[in-house]
Enzyme design. Structure first.
Site, PDB file in Angstrom:
ATOM      1  CG  HIS A 138     -39.706  -9.757  60.311  1.00 30.54           C
ATOM      2  ND1 HIS A 138     -38.437  -9.756  59.508  1.00 30.54           N
ATOM      3  CD2 HIS A 138     -40.903  -8.696  59.978  1.00 30.54           C
ATOM      4  CE1 HIS A 138     -38.435  -8.686  59.503  1.00 30.54           C
ATOM      5  NE2 HIS A 138     -39.437  -7.768  59.774  1.00 30.54           N
ATOM      6  CG  HIS A 170     -43.228  -6.694  63.864  1.00 32.06           C
ATOM      7  ND1 HIS A 170     -42.516  -5.318  62.995  1.00 32.06           N
ATOM      8  CD2 HIS A 170     -42.974  -7.172  61.608  1.00 32.06           C
ATOM      9  CE1 HIS A 170     -43.030  -4.838  62.238  1.00 32.06           C
ATOM     10  NE2 HIS A 170     -42.507  -6.308  61.254  1.00 32.06           N
ATOM     11  CG  HIS A 188     -47.351  -5.756  58.386  1.00 28.78           C
ATOM     12  ND1 HIS A 188     -47.717  -6.068  60.272  1.00 28.78           N
ATOM     13  CD2 HIS A 188     -45.785  -5.868  58.307  1.00 28.78           C
ATOM     14  CE1 HIS A 188     -46.023  -5.818  60.012  1.00 28.78           C
ATOM     15  NE2 HIS A 188     -45.270  -5.852  59.328  1.00 28.78           N
ATOM     16  CG  ASP A 189     -44.475  -8.099  58.596  1.00 32.49           C
ATOM     17  OD1 ASP A 189     -43.130  -7.844  58.927  1.00 32.49           O
ATOM     18  OD2 ASP A 189     -43.957  -8.872  57.441  1.00 32.49           O
ATOM     19  CG  ASP A 246     -42.970  -2.836  58.160  1.00 36.22           C
ATOM     20  OD1 ASP A 246     -43.380  -3.292  57.628  1.00 36.22           O
ATOM     21  OD2 ASP A 246     -42.848  -3.355  59.795  1.00 36.22           O
TER      22      ASP A 246
HETATM   23  C1  EP7 Z   1     -41.321  -2.635  55.705  1.00 34.39           C
HETATM   24  O1  EP7 Z   1     -40.538  -3.035  55.400  1.00 34.39           O
HETATM   25  C2  EP7 Z   1     -39.572  -3.740  56.142  1.00 34.39           C
HETATM   26  C3  EP7 Z   1     -39.424  -4.781  55.731  1.00 34.39           C
HETATM   27  C4  EP7 Z   1     -38.131  -5.425  56.683  1.00 34.39           C
HETATM   28  C5  EP7 Z   1     -37.200  -4.693  57.507  1.00 34.39           C
HETATM   29 CL1  EP7 Z   1     -36.051  -5.723  58.781  1.00 34.39          CL
HETATM   30  C6  EP7 Z   1     -37.727  -3.291  57.435  1.00 34.39           C
HETATM   31  C7  EP7 Z   1     -37.104  -2.823  59.386  1.00 34.39           C
HETATM   32  N1  EP7 Z   1     -37.529  -1.800  59.864  1.00 34.39           N
HETATM   33  N2  EP7 Z   1     -36.908  -2.129  60.213  1.00 34.39           N
HETATM   34  C8  EP7 Z   1     -35.692  -1.862  60.113  1.00 34.39           C
HETATM   35  C9  EP7 Z   1     -34.742  -1.356  60.392  1.00 34.39           C
HETATM   36  C10 EP7 Z   1     -34.501   0.116  61.517  1.00 34.39           C
HETATM   37  N3  EP7 Z   1     -34.109  -1.129  59.690  1.00 34.39           N
HETATM   38  C11 EP7 Z   1     -33.590  -1.582  58.789  1.00 34.39           C
HETATM   39  C12 EP7 Z   1     -32.587  -1.790  57.552  1.00 34.39           C
HETATM   40  C13 EP7 Z   1     -32.541  -2.496  56.403  1.00 34.39           C
HETATM   41  C14 EP7 Z   1     -33.767  -3.191  55.472  1.00 34.39           C
HETATM   42  C15 EP7 Z   1     -33.740  -3.428  54.275  1.00 34.39           C
HETATM   43  O2  EP7 Z   1     -34.627  -4.420  54.603  1.00 34.39           O
HETATM   44  N4  EP7 Z   1     -33.534  -2.677  54.075  1.00 34.39           N
HETATM   45  C16 EP7 Z   1     -33.067  -2.805  51.874  1.00 34.39           C
HETATM   46  C17 EP7 Z   1     -34.736  -1.958  51.073  1.00 34.39           C
HETATM   47  C18 EP7 Z   1     -33.934  -0.663  51.416  1.00 34.39           C
HETATM   48  C19 EP7 Z   1     -34.693  -2.439  49.503  1.00 34.39           C
HETATM   49  C20 EP7 Z   1     -34.863  -2.652  56.593  1.00 34.39           C
HETATM   50  C21 EP7 Z   1     -34.571  -1.990  57.659  1.00 34.39           C
HETATM   51  N5  EP7 Z   1     -35.832  -2.293  58.556  1.00 34.39           N
HETATM   52  C22 EP7 Z   1     -38.987  -2.846  56.849  1.00 34.39           C
HETATM   53 MG    MG Z   2     -42.502  -7.956  55.735  1.00 33.75          MG
HETATM   54 ZN    ZN Z   3     -42.915  -5.666  58.731  1.00 29.31          ZN
END
Ligand code: EP7
Ligand code: MG
Ligand code: ZN
Length: 344
Positions: A81, A85, A123-124, A235
């Site tokens: 983050h 990103h 956004h982050d 995102d």
């Molecule tokens: C859109 O907001 C976000 C915020 C933070 C993150 Cl890291 C991501 C994000 N962006 N790419 C990914 C990938 C490749 N894998 C991930 C595996 C799990 C999760 C996660 O937060 N799982 C719990 C939830 C389902 C309650 C997020 C993942 N992720 C997106």
């Molecule tokens: Mg975020």
């Molecule tokens: Zn983000």
């Protein structure tokens, strides 16, 4: 010091014009992470220009340049983050507007497009590499500020963005009329708050209904759902790039997740499985994440915009690589190799 910042800032806006090494910048297969780090601010300026926002909304170039540098400075060097990103998320917003002709075919207005690009960039902001449940569980300052409303981190990213807009010489919306100004701030709020994944699940049902019923361009609720869907697509846009990018992204994300898990263990609380480096199987978690979240989302996008179908195909390819990697990972992790190096 200020002199040094000034020259650095001027420098970071000069050299992308003569950067002829970048081809296909406006194609879906292009990876924004391949842009040289020091050229990124200039490419943000280029995106605002190519989308016509600088002229349409009478944005002073020096103000936009300063705003971009303040946003960049607002990001910390978390494994995932971080500013890169943010740049990649903003780039995907640019790709959607250019390749799906969102403004020309009035799916969104130019003002919504401007707010969309700025929201992705911001956004982050000031993310600490820990998620919402960590804030509430560990009673951080941000939790004390925002946990009653939920979406703790996203409210903080919004607050930080507002601070930058209110900083001298950074208000890129200064030439807007008062009603345009209040609309753009409202859009910023909705867009940034919609990047909370847990609130995405709530909207996913409504988004599916909207798509099966047929998108109505002049329905304000449809517009809001569409923008929220676009924000989550941006995102998660690393998932639409080739395997090298998705693998590197997973390394960064689990580097961040496992550090949070280590921190939670040191604080005496048990981390979620996806945050626990002793328990997490990255290929399994990625197959689940793609199946439950990424694919349905981009299938919705492709239902509305057939030009987005190649993105779905790429995501399916990447998911198959993770499936293939699953048993590879099990085999290797038997003799202790937990690292991602084994993946091609
Ligand atoms: C859109 O907001 C976000 C915020 C933070 C993150 Cl890291 C991501 C994000 N962006 N790419 C990914 C990938 C490749 N894998 C991930 C595996 C799990 C999760 C996660 O937060 N799982 C719990 C939830 C389902 C309650 C997020 C993942 N992720 C997106
Ligand atoms: Mg975020
Ligand atoms: Zn983000």
């Amino acid at each position: 010091h200020m002199k040094q910042v000034e020259t650095e800032s001027v420098q970071s806006f000069l050299n992308c014009r003569d950067d002829h090494s970048i081809k296909d910048f406006d194609k879906f297969h292009f990876s924004p992470r391949s842009v040289p780090y020091k050229h990124m601010p200039c490419y943000v300026l280029k995106m605002f220009g190519e989308l016509g926002f600088i002229n349409t909304w009478r944005i002073k170039t020096t103000t936009l340049a300063r705003f971009i540098l303040f946003v960049k400075k607002g990001y910390r060097d978390a494994p995932y983050h971080n500013w890169v990103h943010a740049f990649s998320v903003a780039h995907f917003a640019y790709l959607l507007m250019v390749n799906l002709n969102l403004i020309k075919n009035d799916y969104i207005t130019s003002l919504q497009g401007l707010a969309f690009l700025v929201s992705c960039l911001c956004h982050d902001i000031d993310h600490r590499g820990t998620n919402n449940s960590f804030q509430t569980k560990c009673g951080t300052v941000l939790a004390s500020l925002y946990s009653s409303e939920g979406s703790v981190m996203e409210r903080h990213h919004l607050a930080q963005s507002m601070c930058i807009l209110n900083t001298d010489g950074c208000n890129i919306f200064e030439s807007l009329s008062s009603e345009e100004y209040s609309e753009v701030l409202d859009l910023l709020r909705n867009n940034i708050l919609s990047t909370d994944l847990t609130s995405h699940f709530r909207m996913a049902e409504q988004q599916r209904e909207m798509i099966s019923a047929g998108f109505k361009k002049n329905d304000p609720t449809h517009r809001k759902l569409l923008l929220a869907m676009f924000m989550t697509c941006c995102d998660l846009s690393d998932q639409t790039k080739d395997w090298r990018v998705t693998k590197k992204t997973a390394e960064q994300i689990y580097d961040e997740f496992f550090s949070q898990g280590d921190l939670e263990k040191s604080m005496g609380t048990a981390p979620a499985e996806m945050m626990d480096r002793e328990r997490a199987s990255i290929p399994d978690l990625q197959v689940q994440f793609i199946t439950n979240l990424v694919l349905p989302l981009f299938k919705n996008l492709a239902d509305l915009f057939p030009a987005a179908q190649p993105l779905v195909d790429t995501i399916i390819n990447n998911k198959n690589v993770w499936k293939h990697a699953r048993h590879l990972f099990q085999e290797y992790s038997q003799n202790g190799t937990k690292s991602m190096e084994i993946l091609l």
